[in-house]
Design a protein around this motif. Structure first.
Motif, PDB file in Angstrom:
ATOM      1  N   UNK A  69       1.371  -0.841   0.238  1.00 46.29           N
ATOM      2  CA  UNK A  69      -0.058   0.341  -0.086  1.00 46.29           C
ATOM      3  C   UNK A  69       0.601   1.145   0.113  1.00 46.29           C
ATOM      4  N   UNK A  70       0.317   2.094  -0.198  1.00 52.37           N
ATOM      5  CA  UNK A  70       0.830   3.134  -0.696  1.00 52.37           C
ATOM      6  C   UNK A  70       0.244   4.572  -0.163  1.00 52.37           C
ATOM      7  N   UNK A  71       0.350   5.179   1.136  1.00 52.47           N
ATOM      8  CA  UNK A  71      -0.606   6.686   1.014  1.00 52.47           C
ATOM      9  C   UNK A  71       0.030   8.237   0.658  1.00 52.47           C
ATOM     10  N   UNK A  72      -0.830   9.259   0.623  1.00 46.43           N
ATOM     11  CA  UNK A  72      -0.934  10.382   0.479  1.00 46.43           C
ATOM     12  C   UNK A  72      -1.161  11.374   1.648  1.00 46.43           C
ATOM     13  N   UNK A  73      -0.194  12.140   2.219  1.00 44.96           N
ATOM     14  CA  UNK A  73      -0.142  12.683   3.346  1.00 44.96           C
ATOM     15  C   UNK A  73      -0.185  14.514   2.725  1.00 44.96           C
ATOM     16  N   UNK A  74      -1.147  14.802   3.094  1.00 44.73           N
ATOM     17  CA  UNK A  74      -1.661  15.945   2.052  1.00 44.73           C
ATOM     18  C   UNK A  74      -1.616  17.461   3.730  1.00 44.73           C
ATOM     19  N   UNK A  75      -1.231  18.752   2.983  1.00 44.48           N
ATOM     20  CA  UNK A  75      -1.129  19.597   3.998  1.00 44.48           C
ATOM     21  C   UNK A  75      -1.836  19.559   5.193  1.00 44.48           C
ATOM     22  N   UNK A  76      -3.461  19.850   5.036  1.00 46.33           N
ATOM     23  CA  UNK A  76      -4.201  20.306   5.100  1.00 46.33           C
ATOM     24  C   UNK A  76      -5.095  18.900   6.109  1.00 46.33           C
ATOM     25  N   UNK A  77      -5.449  18.305   5.294  1.00 49.43           N
ATOM     26  CA  UNK A  77      -6.562  16.664   5.445  1.00 49.43           C
ATOM     27  C   UNK A  77      -6.201  15.759   5.742  1.00 49.43           C
ATOM     28  N   UNK A  78      -5.168  14.872   5.794  1.00 45.73           N
ATOM     29  CA  UNK A  78      -4.125  13.996   6.846  1.00 45.73           C
ATOM     30  C   UNK A  78      -3.856  13.414   5.825  1.00 45.73           C
ATOM     31  N   UNK A  79      -3.817  12.096   6.088  1.00 49.40           N
ATOM     32  CA  UNK A  79      -3.085  10.810   5.336  1.00 49.40           C
ATOM     33  C   UNK A  79      -4.637  10.078   5.110  1.00 49.40           C
ATOM     34  N   UNK A  80      -4.130   9.902   3.569  1.00 52.28           N
ATOM     35  CA  UNK A  80      -4.784   8.691   2.742  1.00 52.28           C
ATOM     36  C   UNK A  80      -4.505   7.998   2.192  1.00 52.28           C
ATOM     37  N   UNK A  81      -4.478   6.042   2.755  1.00 52.89           N
ATOM     38  CA  UNK A  81      -4.368   5.229   2.319  1.00 52.89           C
ATOM     39  C   UNK A  81      -4.909   4.402   1.039  1.00 52.89           C
ATOM     40  N   UNK A  82      -4.287   3.920   0.019  1.00 55.76           N
ATOM     41  CA  UNK A  82      -4.707   3.357  -1.527  1.00 55.76           C
ATOM     42  C   UNK A  82      -3.734   1.749  -1.154  1.00 55.76           C
ATOM     43  N   UNK A  83      -4.725   1.052  -1.865  1.00 52.74           N
ATOM     44  CA  UNK A  83      -3.205   0.190  -2.906  1.00 52.74           C
ATOM     45  C   UNK A  83      -3.784  -0.446  -3.986  1.00 52.74           C
ATOM     46  N   UNK A  84      -3.402  -0.199  -4.410  1.00 48.38           N
ATOM     47  CA  UNK A  84      -3.886  -0.623  -6.900  1.00 48.38           C
ATOM     48  C   UNK A  84      -3.334  -2.298  -7.253  1.00 48.38           C
ATOM     49  N   UNK A  85      -3.541  -2.801  -8.057  1.00 45.87           N
ATOM     50  CA  UNK A  85      -3.016  -3.389  -8.609  1.00 45.87           C
ATOM     51  C   UNK A  85      -1.639  -3.876  -8.991  1.00 45.87           C
ATOM     52  N   UNK A  86      -0.519  -2.150  -9.158  1.00 43.47           N
ATOM     53  CA  UNK A  86       0.237  -2.476 -10.402  1.00 43.47           C
ATOM     54  C   UNK A  86       0.661  -0.865  -9.387  1.00 43.47           C
ATOM     55  N   UNK A  87       1.134  -1.274  -7.911  1.00 37.79           N
ATOM     56  CA  UNK A  87       1.560  -0.374  -7.037  1.00 37.79           C
ATOM     57  C   UNK A  87       3.072   1.055  -7.841  1.00 37.79           C
ATOM     58  N   UNK A  88       4.010  -0.382  -8.009  1.00 45.06           N
ATOM     59  CA  UNK A  88       4.863   0.698  -8.834  1.00 45.06           C
ATOM     60  C   UNK A  88       5.111   1.247  -9.756  1.00 45.06           C
TER      61      UNK A  88
END
Length: 126
Positions: A69-88
């Motif tokens: 999995x990977x996560x996107x940490x935003x400047x205001x709203x926190x962290x959003x976590x995702x996974x995908x078929x081809x994460x690389x």
């Protein structure tokens, strides 16, 4: 229907969002934003403009062989976590829009345990 923020789409891939309950849908990476759209419910979507992304955290296992999995940490709203078929491939597409020094590995299981023990020992010493 929700309107996309992107004018040009680089990649669309099946993905999973871990915000609350697990949601399955499509991850869209484009020139303006990272977007997630739910398969069945058009009201469930996540749109994160590239200006809001502070860090991209990747959970790397087995010396880079598997990225669950990977996560996107935003400047205001926190962290959003995702996974995908081809994460690389997804992370390579994100690297175009996010500075490479803002793409980091998240702590592993043993690193978290090691930090917890250090914190406990420091707390007892005080």
């Amino acid at each position: 229907m929700v309107e996309s923020l992107n004018a040009k789409v680089d990649m669309v891939v099946d993905g999973t969002s871990y915000m609350g309950l697990t949601d399955y849908g499509k991850i869209m990476i484009g020139d303006q934003a990272f977007e997630f759209y739910h398969h069945r419910d058009p009201r469930k979507f996540i749109q994160i403009p590239w200006e809001e992304v502070d860090y991209v955290l990747a959970s790397v296992m087995f010396k880079g062989k598997w990225i669950p999995r990977f996560a996107l940490q935003t400047k205001k709203d926190g962290t959003y976590t995702f996974s995908s078929k081809n994460p690389k491939d997804v992370l390579r597409a994100i690297r175009i829009y996010v500075q490479p020094d803002h793409m980091v590995q998240s702590l592993g299981f043993f690193d978290v345990l090691k930090n917890a023990f250090k914190h406990m020992l420091k707390k007892k010493a005080s």
